[in-house]
Design a protein around this motif. Structure first.
Motif, PDB file in Angstrom:
ATOM      1  N   TYR A  33     -13.246   3.110  12.086  1.00  0.00           N
ATOM      2  CA  TYR A  33     -11.887   2.773  11.658  1.00  0.00           C
ATOM      3  C   TYR A  33     -11.354   3.798  10.653  1.00  0.00           C
ATOM      4  N   GLN A  34     -12.190   4.139   9.686  1.00  0.00           N
ATOM      5  CA  GLN A  34     -11.722   5.022   8.616  1.00  0.00           C
ATOM      6  C   GLN A  34     -11.604   6.478   9.048  1.00  0.00           C
ATOM      7  N   ARG A  35     -12.525   6.916   9.879  1.00  0.00           N
ATOM      8  CA  ARG A  35     -12.584   8.361  10.130  1.00  0.00           C
ATOM      9  C   ARG A  35     -11.863   8.820  11.394  1.00  0.00           C
ATOM     10  N   LEU A  36     -11.499   7.905  12.258  1.00  0.00           N
ATOM     11  CA  LEU A  36     -10.795   8.334  13.469  1.00  0.00           C
ATOM     12  C   LEU A  36      -9.386   8.797  13.087  1.00  0.00           C
ATOM     13  N   ASP A  37      -9.126  10.043  13.362  1.00  0.00           N
ATOM     14  CA  ASP A  37      -7.851  10.625  12.947  1.00  0.00           C
ATOM     15  C   ASP A  37      -6.895  10.635  14.138  1.00  0.00           C
ATOM     16  N   LEU A  38      -5.839   9.835  14.032  1.00  0.00           N
ATOM     17  CA  LEU A  38      -4.888   9.749  15.151  1.00  0.00           C
ATOM     18  C   LEU A  38      -3.607  10.536  14.884  1.00  0.00           C
ATOM     19  N   THR A  39      -3.600  11.255  13.765  1.00  0.00           N
ATOM     20  CA  THR A  39      -2.367  11.914  13.328  1.00  0.00           C
ATOM     21  C   THR A  39      -1.701  12.755  14.405  1.00  0.00           C
ATOM     22  N   ASP A  40      -2.465  13.668  14.983  1.00  0.00           N
ATOM     23  CA  ASP A  40      -1.841  14.648  15.878  1.00  0.00           C
ATOM     24  C   ASP A  40      -1.962  14.295  17.356  1.00  0.00           C
ATOM     25  N   HIS A  41      -2.279  13.054  17.636  1.00  0.00           N
ATOM     26  CA  HIS A  41      -2.596  12.749  19.029  1.00  0.00           C
ATOM     27  C   HIS A  41      -1.604  11.808  19.702  1.00  0.00           C
ATOM     28  N   SER A  42      -1.396  12.050  20.965  1.00  0.00           N
ATOM     29  CA  SER A  42      -0.719  11.056  21.790  1.00  0.00           C
ATOM     30  C   SER A  42      -1.648  10.824  22.985  1.00  0.00           C
ATOM     31  N   PHE A  43      -2.550   9.890  22.812  1.00  0.00           N
ATOM     32  CA  PHE A  43      -3.556   9.637  23.831  1.00  0.00           C
ATOM     33  C   PHE A  43      -2.936   8.936  25.032  1.00  0.00           C
ATOM     34  N   SER A  44      -3.252   9.393  26.224  1.00  0.00           N
ATOM     35  CA  SER A  44      -2.954   8.564  27.390  1.00  0.00           C
ATOM     36  C   SER A  44      -4.202   7.769  27.730  1.00  0.00           C
ATOM     37  N   SER A  45      -5.355   8.441  27.630  1.00  0.00           N
ATOM     38  CA  SER A  45      -6.594   7.686  27.751  1.00  0.00           C
ATOM     39  C   SER A  45      -7.549   8.158  26.664  1.00  0.00           C
ATOM     40  N   PHE A  46      -8.522   7.317  26.375  1.00  0.00           N
ATOM     41  CA  PHE A  46      -9.456   7.569  25.272  1.00  0.00           C
ATOM     42  C   PHE A  46     -10.862   7.408  25.838  1.00  0.00           C
ATOM     43  N   THR A  47     -11.656   8.472  25.747  1.00  0.00           N
ATOM     44  CA  THR A  47     -12.967   8.465  26.397  1.00  0.00           C
ATOM     45  C   THR A  47     -14.106   8.241  25.406  1.00  0.00           C
ATOM     46  N   ILE A  48     -14.998   7.379  25.816  1.00  0.00           N
ATOM     47  CA  ILE A  48     -16.151   6.981  24.995  1.00  0.00           C
ATOM     48  C   ILE A  48     -17.408   7.190  25.835  1.00  0.00           C
ATOM     49  N   ALA A  49     -18.453   7.746  25.246  1.00  0.00           N
ATOM     50  CA  ALA A  49     -19.712   7.879  26.001  1.00  0.00           C
ATOM     51  C   ALA A  49     -20.866   7.312  25.202  1.00  0.00           C
ATOM     52  N   ASP A  50     -21.725   6.577  25.899  1.00  0.00           N
ATOM     53  CA  ASP A  50     -22.956   6.048  25.307  1.00  0.00           C
ATOM     54  C   ASP A  50     -24.118   6.860  25.896  1.00  0.00           C
ATOM     55  N   PHE A  51     -24.731   7.681  25.056  1.00  0.00           N
ATOM     56  CA  PHE A  51     -25.810   8.564  25.529  1.00  0.00           C
ATOM     57  C   PHE A  51     -27.164   7.864  25.416  1.00  0.00           C
ATOM     58  N   GLY A  52     -27.848   7.768  26.549  1.00  0.00           N
ATOM     59  CA  GLY A  52     -29.130   7.053  26.563  1.00  0.00           C
ATOM     60  C   GLY A  52     -28.895   5.560  26.517  1.00  0.00           C
ATOM     61  N   CYS A  53     -28.005   5.081  27.402  1.00  0.00           N
ATOM     62  CA  CYS A  53     -27.538   3.687  27.336  1.00  0.00           C
ATOM     63  C   CYS A  53     -28.616   2.692  27.725  1.00  0.00           C
ATOM     64  N   SER A  54     -29.580   3.113  28.539  1.00  0.00           N
ATOM     65  CA  SER A  54     -30.563   2.225  29.150  1.00  0.00           C
ATOM     66  C   SER A  54     -29.827   1.136  29.945  1.00  0.00           C
ATOM     67  N   SER A  55     -30.529   0.096  30.315  1.00  0.00           N
ATOM     68  CA  SER A  55     -29.916  -0.902  31.190  1.00  0.00           C
ATOM     69  C   SER A  55     -30.211  -2.288  30.662  1.00  0.00           C
ATOM     70  N   GLY A  56     -29.216  -2.898  30.054  1.00  0.00           N
ATOM     71  CA  GLY A  56     -29.431  -4.238  29.518  1.00  0.00           C
ATOM     72  C   GLY A  56     -28.232  -4.689  28.715  1.00  0.00           C
ATOM     73  N   PRO A  57     -28.280  -5.906  28.207  1.00  0.00           N
ATOM     74  CA  PRO A  57     -27.105  -6.444  27.508  1.00  0.00           C
ATOM     75  C   PRO A  57     -26.753  -5.704  26.224  1.00  0.00           C
ATOM     76  N   ASN A  58     -27.731  -5.051  25.581  1.00  0.00           N
ATOM     77  CA  ASN A  58     -27.419  -4.314  24.341  1.00  0.00           C
ATOM     78  C   ASN A  58     -26.361  -3.251  24.577  1.00  0.00           C
ATOM     79  N   THR A  59     -26.434  -2.629  25.744  1.00  0.00           N
ATOM     80  CA  THR A  59     -25.507  -1.546  26.086  1.00  0.00           C
ATOM     81  C   THR A  59     -24.072  -2.037  25.961  1.00  0.00           C
ATOM     82  N   LEU A  60     -23.813  -3.220  26.505  1.00  0.00           N
ATOM     83  CA  LEU A  60     -22.442  -3.734  26.509  1.00  0.00           C
ATOM     84  C   LEU A  60     -22.031  -4.247  25.131  1.00  0.00           C
ATOM     85  N   LEU A  61     -23.022  -4.721  24.375  1.00  0.00           N
ATOM     86  CA  LEU A  61     -22.746  -5.215  23.024  1.00  0.00           C
ATOM     87  C   LEU A  61     -22.143  -4.114  22.150  1.00  0.00           C
TER      88      LEU A  61
END
Lengths: 350, 350
Positions: A33-61
């Protein structure tokens, strides 16, 4: 990791890793919340990646926590702009059970999904593609074993053991060198993939500073498992040379070591590093059985591919007996694992 | 589709679908090359999606053709610009064997990869996200069965049959309505996801214009399979009502019908439609065994989930016997399936 959702699956035996996400939740929310800088952006989409997600409910949590935080951030910082569409990429090795993960996805979800097969020690996305990268409990897996520990002529040859704990300083040193090389590759790939002002949050399994120097005197669950394998070799159920050539590609760094590696990468800035409080194996896995199943879910695949599936039940029965007799490992005071929370930002592209 | 790579897997029994890609190759190369408009763009990355990719070598074959064409186009049209990075999204239903598909990926490849689980009748990507969309041999699968065909009070109730061929006009009509609804949803989702100047190439399984009106007189492999199920019902090996309630969610459109549906979508422009030449089941599946295995690879999953796995061998043995006795279906002259190639462009966003 064991796929599917059976009794020995990772999906059903990952409460310890869930504990890490719970412990990190407040910090994760605050830092994003504090560090995401949205000042100069006009996002159409926002991409998130989970590296080494494995397979289970923790991933979605973890993804839920991140998306909630982002929705809050966008609505409060840009109340007049349309919230971007979120796209979440789940990454892990190609043999990860992606189908089980996909089956867990809630049908209604505020994000698009894709699975990305491949090692996170290499590039997986186009340049400047990711707005937020994340990894939890994955950056302890080495890309490969250091070759010296299987070289019978090397002082780092790891005879009769399956890990560096309890082994000679040369073995620990070989693991540490491999880890440094791997994390440098990880950071190099991510610094290319992160968009300008992109954030990266890492939860890295480790041990406290100073632990590695004194590790020769500590016992660990890996040592106990190794001793079970050696017992089986002595009884000629498996070959001793197969135990000698079997080593776990797992390394637990220290905060100091991790900080040094990060600072050596010039493109990512270390914004925060702290040890997460309140994650104890005896809280999330209070009984012997859950401790055994946890280790089995994590290591079974590696053991199977080296020794064959026929030794698994025997091995984990022996392990269970030894663990029950060990006053040391099950004693809460001897639990040395920690989780290191780290927040990094992408320096602006020049 | 059957996952894995066993004798009944789709991966090993999809030579007919491969024939469609071979027949489309020259047209696909030409159309992409000619129609991709790079005038106003400075791509950093270029996104490609394969909708209904299934799991097998055909999937990668089509991607290779597309990537080669794009590399050629970029190097000749923008010789001084850096070629963008390509990102390929493989889409299919969540139960598709993504792990087998990921295992087939060549380690060295000129594109990044992601698997996207979900129905292509809904949105799967953010708005204006895709530069090139593609689908081969997938737009014959309905999202669901028309409800009338399982309604015992409806004139479209499909008693004793598993498909509309050979059935009453009401049954064919119910399938046709469902198909129109589905393709409209597909086009609506893609028109939102395609970037400005984005292209979409579709290879759609169909039958010649006029076929549907006369279909009551034709026999088909589905009719033959249905008659085997009815034989088994008469012998009380399965319940007759289970055959009555089993229907294949597959529809083969005609060029005319497909064109009408596309033209009713105002956001995509139909640039080209033609029937591919030179795809014959008897070329790609010259012997009886390959015809049986093909049908089994495609339909086994549907049959298993409705009737249980225990009927599979018996059913396909019966089918094999009937097919051997059928002078009609194996006769090349009676092969009515066609592949319709269609190229669409995204009208400019206003």
């Amino acid at each position: 990791m064991n796929g599917g959702d059976g009794p020995s699956s990772y999906a059903r035996n990952s409460s310890y890793q869930r504990g890490a996400i719970d412990a990190a939740e407040a910090l994760l929310r605050k830092e994003i919340y504090q560090r995401l800088d949205l000042t100069d952006h006009s996002f159409s989409s926002f991409t998130i990646a989970d590296f080494g997600c494995s397979s289970g409910p923790n991933t979605l949590l973890a993804v839920d926590i991140i998306i909630q935080t982002l929705l809050h951030k966008f609505s409060s910082s840009m109340p007049n702009a349309k919230t971007p569409e979120f796209q979440v990429f789940f990454n892990d090795l190609p043999q990860t059970d992606f189908n089980s993960l996909f089956a867990l996805l809630p049908p209604q979800r505020p994000y698009f999904v894709a699975g990305v097969p491949g090692s996170f020690y290499g590039n997986l996305f186009p340049k400047a593609y990711l707005n937020l990268a994340y990894s939890s409990c994955a950056l302890c897996w080495l890309s490969d074993l250091p070759h010296e520990i299987r070289d019978t002529t090397s002082p780092a040859y790891n005879k009769g053991r399956i890990h560096y704990t309890g082994a000679s300083a040369e073995v620990a040193q070989a693991y540490s060198c491999q880890y440094k090389k791997d994390i440098k590759s990880f950071l190099c790939a991510r610094s290319r993939e992160l968009a300008e002002d992109g954030l990266m949050a890492l939860i890295v399994p480790g041990v406290p500073d100073g632990f590695l120097d004194s590790q020769a005197s500590t016992g660990s669950e890996f040592d106990l498992l190794g001793s079970c394998l050696m017992d089986m070799a002595r009884e000629r159920r498996i070959k001793e040379e197969d135990v000698d050539s079997f080593n776990l590609p797992i390394y637990y760094t220290t905060p100091k070591e991790l900080e040094d590696i990060i600072r050596s990468n010039g493109e990512l800035k270390l914004e925060k590093m702290e040890t997460l409080e309140g994650i104890y194996a005896y809280d999330t896995m209070p009984d012997l059985e859950s401790r055994v199943q946890y280790l089995r879910a994590v290591l079974e695949g590696l053991i199977r591919s080296h020794f064959g599936h026929h030794i698994l039940d025997d091995l984990f029965d022996r392990y269970s007996l030894k663990l029950a007799q060990s006053s040391f490992i099950l004693n809460p005071q001897t639990h040395k694992s920690i989780m290191i929370f780290t927040l990094l930002t992408r320096r602006r592209y020049i």
